[in-house]
Enzyme design. Sequence first.
Site, short mmCIF file in Angstrom:
data_model
loop_
_atom_site.label_atom_id
_atom_site.label_comp_id
_atom_site.label_asym_id
_atom_site.label_seq_id
_atom_site.Cartn_x
_atom_site.Cartn_y
_atom_site.Cartn_z
N SER A 187 6.56 -4.44 -52.99
CA SER A 187 6.40 -5.45 -54.04
C SER A 187 4.92 -5.61 -54.39
CB SER A 187 7.06 -6.75 -53.56
OG SER A 187 7.29 -7.60 -54.64
N ASP A 285 17.65 -4.65 -58.24
CA ASP A 285 16.37 -5.34 -58.30
C ASP A 285 15.95 -5.54 -59.76
OD1 ASP A 285 13.79 -6.25 -57.93
OD2 ASP A 285 13.06 -4.43 -56.93
N HIS A 317 15.85 -6.43 -54.26
CA HIS A 317 14.40 -6.37 -54.03
C HIS A 317 14.04 -6.46 -52.54
CE1 HIS A 317 10.34 -6.42 -55.47
NE2 HIS A 317 10.06 -7.56 -54.88
#
Length: 342
Positions: A187, A285, A317
Amino acid sequence: MESIRVIIVIISFLVLSCNSQTSNPNDPCTHISPFIYVCDNGTILRDTATAPLDPVPPSSPHDPTTRVSSKDIIINQLTQVSARVYLPALPSPNQKIPILVYFHGGAFCIGSPSSLLDHVYLNKVSSTANVLVVSVDYRRFPEYEMPVPLDDAWDALQWLALAKFTGSDPWISSHANFDKVFIGGDSAGATIVHHLSLRAGTDVLPNDVKIRGAFLAMPYFLSSRLLPLEPKAFPNQSFYKVWKYVCSLCLEGVDHPYINPAGIGAPSLSMISVEKIMVYVAEKDYLRQRGTLYGDLVVLSGWDGEIQVFEAPGEDHVFHVFRPNSTNTKILIGRLANFLEN
Ligand SMILES: *[C@@H]1O[C@H](CO)[C@@H](O)[C@H](O)[C@H]1NC(C)=O
Ligand SMILES: *[C@@H]1O[C@H](CO)[C@@H](O)[C@H](O)[C@H]1NC(C)=O
Ligand SMILES: *[C@@H]1O[C@H](CO)[C@@H](O)[C@H](O)[C@H]1NC(C)=O
């Protein structure tokens, strides 16, 4: 009997209101969950419900399941930025192994190397891939805005490169194979990885240290222009809304190159200075399309390297951190191990 029940009710009320004070500030605040509270009085607070309230210590002498040892060390005396370093159980005392410098996620607001899930994940990565991991505790919002996390990340690479000869860290001196330095993150950590792989092309690391490869898991990239397959609610997501606070000086907003690799004034992706890249996206995601677009743009730029893009079916995610026991996490770690080995 009745009075006991009243006391119990009062106690539970007190417990509940204490809890709600930690995660719900008193003054009117907008919750950008799970990252921050933006309060009407101008204060911005980290959402402590998702910050590690119960950080786990490093494992000494080692983690019982994976037999990986870990320790926390300061890597920059000036900023006091630290890192958690992981050393797998090695068959011979001076065996050299690859190095993975790792950056956790959390939209530059939350997350930490000492959070239980990251610690569990990196123990597995270190033991499965037989790799020395340096997990960097870069400074975050709201205390620090972009580009502080990017600068702390570069500092971490400089610290590592200097440790090649200074002997400042015995694990690195004895076990680090400096021909195999990799960077990786998930991320926001993958966003950092993207910037490091560009910066390595213009800034030189000490002792001629080069970064061999970059692993980007579910990178946090934004854009004001939605892709055809991107959900219409994309700009309504917390990770989108939080950006204008995390970088209040980014006049280009979500099109600033810090967060949009093809944003306004962004350098050509052909300038990326690593030999190979592995991108991982997850089917469910919200950031999936951004991740696959990144892979496409790197190829289109004419970048001279090897790139692989994988998608985890049915996953969301950063599933590999949240669901350490899932089959897809095992597959991801296996692919990462293969990537770091060759
Ligand atoms: C503003 O509100 C927040 C949330 O209740 C509080 O924590 C903070 O102390 C307040 N700041 C000022 C300067 O009053
Ligand atoms: C945006 O998110 C809020 C809650 O965060 C929700 O109530 C609203 O319906 C969403 N709007 C759109 C267009 O998705
Ligand atoms: C994963 O498996 C381990 C070992 O079986 C267990 O201790 C742990 O609680 C599991 N973690 C999660 C998040 O399910």
